[in-house]
Scaffold this active site. Structure first.
Site, PDB file in Angstrom:
ATOM      1  N   SER A   1      98.103  61.157 -26.100  1.00  0.00           N
ATOM      2  CA  SER A   1      99.538  61.214 -26.402  1.00  0.00           C
ATOM      3  C   SER A   1      99.809  61.695 -27.824  1.00  0.00           C
ATOM      4  O   SER A   1      98.980  61.537 -28.728  1.00  0.00           O
ATOM      5  CB  SER A   1     100.164  59.837 -26.228  1.00  0.00           C
TER       6      SER A   1
HETATM    7  N1  SAH Z   1      95.816  56.074 -23.684  1.00  0.00           N
HETATM    8  C1  SAH Z   1      95.211  57.377 -23.518  1.00  0.00           C
HETATM    9  C2  SAH Z   1      96.147  58.314 -22.776  1.00  0.00           C
HETATM   10  C3  SAH Z   1      95.386  59.057 -21.745  1.00  0.00           C
HETATM   11  S1  SAH Z   1      96.334  59.947 -20.552  1.00  0.00           S
HETATM   12  C4  SAH Z   1      94.733  57.920 -24.852  1.00  0.00           C
HETATM   13  O1  SAH Z   1      94.991  57.292 -25.883  1.00  0.00           O
HETATM   14  O2  SAH Z   1      94.070  58.963 -24.870  1.00  0.00           O
HETATM   15  C5  SAH Z   1      96.462  58.777 -19.253  1.00  0.00           C
HETATM   16  C6  SAH Z   1      95.177  58.289 -18.650  1.00  0.00           C
HETATM   17  O3  SAH Z   1      95.533  57.426 -17.560  1.00  0.00           O
HETATM   18  C7  SAH Z   1      94.278  59.363 -18.038  1.00  0.00           C
HETATM   19  O4  SAH Z   1      92.995  59.270 -18.596  1.00  0.00           O
HETATM   20  C8  SAH Z   1      94.260  59.027 -16.547  1.00  0.00           C
HETATM   21  O5  SAH Z   1      93.035  59.311 -15.900  1.00  0.00           O
HETATM   22  C9  SAH Z   1      94.548  57.539 -16.575  1.00  0.00           C
HETATM   23  N2  SAH Z   1      95.068  56.971 -15.332  1.00  0.00           N
HETATM   24  C10 SAH Z   1      95.965  57.495 -14.454  1.00  0.00           C
HETATM   25  N3  SAH Z   1      96.179  56.634 -13.435  1.00  0.00           N
HETATM   26  C11 SAH Z   1      95.399  55.543 -13.667  1.00  0.00           C
HETATM   27  C12 SAH Z   1      95.169  54.326 -12.986  1.00  0.00           C
HETATM   28  N4  SAH Z   1      95.775  54.019 -11.825  1.00  0.00           N
HETATM   29  N5  SAH Z   1      94.304  53.439 -13.510  1.00  0.00           N
HETATM   30  C13 SAH Z   1      93.661  53.700 -14.676  1.00  0.00           C
HETATM   31  N6  SAH Z   1      93.823  54.838 -15.374  1.00  0.00           N
HETATM   32  C14 SAH Z   1      94.688  55.759 -14.883  1.00  0.00           C
END
Ligand code: SAH
Length: 216
Positions: A64
């Protein structure tokens, strides 16, 4: 005197993108001035790590924008020592920020490659108190709950019911929610005295929350 260019970029990021836009939580500002964001992005993107935008982390996912990390961290209204569940480990950056805020972090990621990548980075940075799970995070992590705080860093169509159940009372959950994919509003959910209230905040654009209580 030796000047660390990453540290200078980081302090500038906090000043110009975060404090200047009204983030006041001292723990958030401090954490974001210390966590080395450039180590959480792909090597080719290191020079852009402190820019005012999200960046790709592979597998169609993103880290993000710094301001959005700060805003969600502030909306948690967290205090040191609280237990927090994060859904969507991704690069691990948000989890590292929460850890630097003094929180007891549990984080769930559904993509194997990102889970292992974040896991080895946490090892390298000696962030050994962050607990990780490879699973569908819309189901939460019931064995380790309840949680004082929950943060979801992917956008879903609704607040996943299991997460509401695993939220302590009092407790706060922050999640991007939208009826359409790719565009959501940040929602701050507060549980207090058995009652749940929801406050809708900024417009955001997160990747999909994919799972049983997310997009299928
Ligand atoms: N907090 C992260 C943001 C990553 S983007 C950072 O600081 O980099 C969002 C992430 O959510 C992705 O890696 C995606 O694979 C994950 N995601 C999506 N659906 C999910 C679920 N049901 N359970 C766990 N992770 C999930």
């Amino acid at each position: 005197m030796h000047r660390n260019p990453q540290k200078i970029s980081r302090e500038r990021m906090v000043r110009e993108q975060i404090a200047a836009r009204g983030i006041r939580d001292a723990a958030v500002l401090r954490a974001m001035s210390t966590v080395p964001r450039h180590l959480f992005v792909e090597e080719a993107l290191v020079s852009q790590a402190y820019g005012d935008y999200p960046l790709p982390i592979g597998y169609g996912q993103t880290i993000s924008q710094p301001y959005v990390v700060a805003l969600m961290s502030e909306l948690l209204e967290a205090q040191k020592g609280m237990r927090i569940l994060e859904i969507g480990t991704g690069s691990g950056y948000q989890a590292a920020v929460l850890d630097a805020m003094g929180l007891d972090v549990y984080t769930v990621e559904r993509l194997r490659e990102l889970y292992f990548k974040a896991s080895s980075l946490f090892m390298r940075l000696r962030l050994l108190s962050i607990r990780m799970k490879l699973d569908d995070g819309t189901l939460g992590w019931p064995e380790a709950g309840p949680y004082d705080r929950i943060i979801v860093t992917a956008g879903g169509p609704e607040v996943p019911e299991p997460l509401l159940e695993q939220l302590a009372d009092p407790g706060i959950l922050v999640i991007p929610v939208g009826a359409e994919r790719t565009s959501q509003r940040l929602v701050q959910v507060c549980k207090q005295g058995g009652k749940v209230t929801m406050d809708t905040r900024n417009s955001v654009a997160f990747v999909d929350l994919v799972g049983k209580h997310g997009w299928l």
